[in-house]
Design a protein around this motif. Structure first.
Motif, PDB file in Angstrom:
ATOM      1  N   PHE A 242     -32.994   4.524  51.598  1.00 49.20           N
ATOM      2  CA  PHE A 242     -31.731   3.807  51.460  1.00 49.20           C
ATOM      3  C   PHE A 242     -30.548   4.591  52.008  1.00 49.20           C
TER       4      PHE A 242
ATOM      5  N   ALA B 146     -28.370  -0.124  51.347  1.00 50.75           N
ATOM      6  CA  ALA B 146     -29.250  -1.004  52.123  1.00 50.75           C
ATOM      7  C   ALA B 146     -30.410  -0.193  52.682  1.00 50.75           C
TER       8      ALA B 146
ATOM      9  N   TYR C  54     -37.404  -3.071  46.075  1.00 54.09           N
ATOM     10  CA  TYR C  54     -36.566  -3.592  47.158  1.00 54.09           C
ATOM     11  C   TYR C  54     -37.409  -4.270  48.232  1.00 54.09           C
TER      12      TYR C  54
ATOM     13  N   THR D   5     -33.838  -7.608  53.893  1.00 56.33           N
ATOM     14  CA  THR D   5     -33.259  -8.883  54.281  1.00 56.33           C
ATOM     15  C   THR D   5     -33.924  -9.336  55.573  1.00 56.33           C
TER      16      THR D   5
ATOM     17  N   GLU E 116     -32.822  -7.073  58.347  1.00 54.97           N
ATOM     18  CA  GLU E 116     -33.470  -5.761  58.290  1.00 54.97           C
ATOM     19  C   GLU E 116     -34.913  -5.838  58.754  1.00 54.97           C
TER      20      GLU E 116
ATOM     21  N   PRO F  43     -31.045   0.251  45.419  1.00 57.30           N
ATOM     22  CA  PRO F  43     -31.056  -1.183  45.698  1.00 57.30           C
ATOM     23  C   PRO F  43     -32.368  -1.817  45.227  1.00 57.30           C
TER      24      PRO F  43
END
Length: 427
Positions: free
Chosen positions: A166, A170, A202, A205, A208, A362
Motif C-alpha cells: 500500500f 491504495a 483488500y 479497483t 488498479e 486499506p
C-alpha cells in the motif's frame, strides 16, 4: 530422466510452461502404474477387475453401516471409493462452468479444465513444486499470508521477495511495477497476487487491476517469462462497487504468450466449507493448446500422485450434489450479507476512531482487515489483547495485526475494536 517425463517435456517444448519449470517440474511425470492400469481395467475389464486396492461386493465398494448411516443419501462410490487423481471429472467440468459464469470475460478463452487439489494451500504448494526451486524467486505483497514464505522458502528452497502493498491508502502500483521489472531482469517473473487479500482484506479497483495487468504485459513484451498466480481463495466477497469484479486470471490467461496464468480457487471460503479441503488449479495461456494443457495437467497429476495420491472423495461428492441442486447461490448470498454487515460496522468504527499506534490498512473485501502497528511490536499487542481482554488476533509480522471480522459476532465487534484501540494506546 524417466521416459514418461521426457515425453511430457517434448509435448510442452517451446511453451511458456517449459520455460518456467523448476527442476522438479522437468522431472515429474504420471506413472503408468496402478492408477493408470486401473483406469484401463475399469473400461475393459468386463470379467473381473483385480487392479484396485478396495474391497468390493456385488460390484460396489463395501462400506460399514456405522459410516453410511450418517450420510445415507450418498452411495458407497460417493463416500468411500477412491477419487481420480485429478478429481471427480463431473465436478471439475462443473467448476469450470462456474468459473466462466463468475468471470464472464473468460467466455471463449482457452483455459485448462480445473484439477481438484486437497485445499488451496495444496494448490499453492503444487505450483511451487512445478515452478519454484533454488534458482528463482516468488514475488508477493507485504504483508502476505505466512504460508507463502513457508512453501516458497522452506519447502522449495526458493527466494521470497515482497513489495510494499500500500501507498497513500491504495494499492502500491509504483512499488509493484518496480519489483516486477527488477525480477524481469533475470529473464523470468513469478508473482502471486491474492485478492481479496489475506491479511489486509483488500481487492484492487478496476483501474488498479487494469494497471497491474498492463505492468505484467509490459515485461512479457520485453521478453520476460511470467508466471502470474491468482490466489482467489476469498473470491466474490466484495463490499464496495469500485472493486474489479472478476479474477485477475480472466485478464492474465490470454494477456501475452509469455504469461502463464494459474488460478487457485475452491469452495472452502467461497462456499463456506472450510474443512472440506477442496480446491482447484486452472491454467491459461494465449498460445497453449489442449494437448499442451493435458501434458501440464498430467505433470500436476504426478505431483498429486507423489504426495497425497488423490483428494478425499466425500467432499467432492457433496459439492457436486450441492452445486447441481441449484440453491447454493441464494444461500451464499445470505451469508455474504452477514459478512458485509460486519464489514460495514468495522469500516465505520475505524473511519471514526484515530490512534497514534494503529493505522488501518486499506480494506474493502474478504474476511479480514489489518492494522499497521506503529512504533510497537504487533506481537506485544496480540499478547496484551489475549491475556488481558480475552481477544484473539493474529500478529502476521512485527508490524501487522490481523483481525478476522468474519469470525466475530456483530454485537461484539464494537467491543472488540474499542479494546484493540485501548490496548494499543496503553502500550
Amino acid at each position: 530422466m524417466n521416459p514418461l517425463a521426457q515425453e511430457l517435456n517434448t509435448v510442452l517444448a517451446g511453451t511458456i510452461a517449459d520455460s518456467l519449470f523448476s527442476d522438479l517440474g522437468k522431472r515429474i511425470y504420471f506413472p503408468n502404474g496402478i492408477i493408470a492400469q486401473s483406469g484401463e481395467a475399469k473400461k475393459l475389464g468386463k470379467t473381473a477387475n483385480g487392479t484396485i486396492g478396495m474391497t468390493v461386493i456385488d460390484g460396489h465398494p463395501v462400506m460399514l453401516d456405522s459410516i453410511h448411516k450418517y450420510v445415507p443419501d450418498l452411495s458407497e462410490g460417493e463416500l468411500v471409493a477412491y477419487a481420480p487423481t485429478a478429481g471427480n471429472p463431473d465436478l471439475r467440468n462443473l467448476w469450470k462452468e462456474k468459473i466462466i459464469e463468475k468471470n464472464p470475460t473468460l467466455k471463449g478463452k482457452s483455459i485448462s479444465t480445473p484439477v481438484l487439489v486437497p485445499g488451496l494451500t495444496a494448490g499453492i504448494s503444487y505450483l511451487a513444486d512445478l515452478f519454484l526451486d533454488n534458482t528463482n524467486t516468488l514475488l508477493a505483497a507485504d504483508p502476505s499470508w505466512d504460508n507463502y514464505a513457508l512453501v516458497c522458502e522452506a519447502r522449495r528452497n526458493s527466494t521470497f521477495h515482497q513489495f510494499v502493498m500500500f501507498k497513500d491508502g491504495a494499492f502500491n502500483l509504483e512499488g509493484f511495477e518496480k519489483a516486477v521489472k527488477e525480477e524481469a531482469k533475470s529473464g523470468s517473473v513469478r508473482v502471486l497476487l491474492n485478492f481479496p487479500q489475506n491479511p489486509s482484506g483488500y481487492s484492487p479497483t478496476t483501474a488498479e487491476a487494469e494497471k497491474i495487468c498492463a505492468i505484467l504485459k509490459e515485461v512479457a513484451e520485453g521478453g520476460a517469462k511470467v508466471l502470474a498466480i491468482s490466489d482467489d481463495a476469498y473470491f466474490g466477497l466484495n463490499y464496495e462497487d469500485s472493486i474489479f469484479p472478476e479474477s485477475l486470471f480472466s485478464r492474465t490467461c490470454d494477456l501475452h504468450p509469455n504469461i502463464l496464468a494459474a488460478k487457485i480457487d475452491g469452495p472452502t471460503k467461497e462456499d463456506f466449507v472450510w474443512g472440506f479441503r477442496c480446491g482447484f488449479l486452472t491454467f491459461g495461456n494465449a498460445q497453449m493448446s489442449e494437448e499442451h494443457y493435458q501434458a501440464l495437467v498430467t505433470k500436476l497429476m504426478g505431483v498429486i500422485r507423489s504426495s497425497v495420491s488423490c483428494s478425499s472423495t466425500p467432499p467432492q461428492s457433496l459439492m457436486l450434489r450441492a452445486m447441481k441442486e441449484g440453491t447454493m447461490d441464494k444461500q451464499k448470498a445470505e451469508l455474504r450479507k452477514v459478512l458485509e454487515e460486519r464489514y460495514k460496522i468495522v469500516r465505520n468504527f475505524v473511519d471514526t476512531h484515530k490512534s497514534s499506534v494503529l493505522e488501518p490498512m486499506p480494506f474493502n473485501s474478504g474476511y479480514f482487515m489489518s492494522f499497521e502497528v506503529k512504533g510497537k511490536d504487533a506481537e506485544l499487542l496480540r499478547q496484551k489483547l489475549l491475556k488481558e481482554d480475552g481477544i484473539g488476533t493474529v500478529a502476521i509480522d512485527s508490524k501487522t495485526l490481523r483481525v478476522a471480522f468474519s469470525s466475530i459476532e456483530k454485537d461484539k465487534l464494537t467491543l472488540v475494536y474499542k479494546a484493540i484501540y485501548k490496548a494499543a494506546e496503553a502500550l
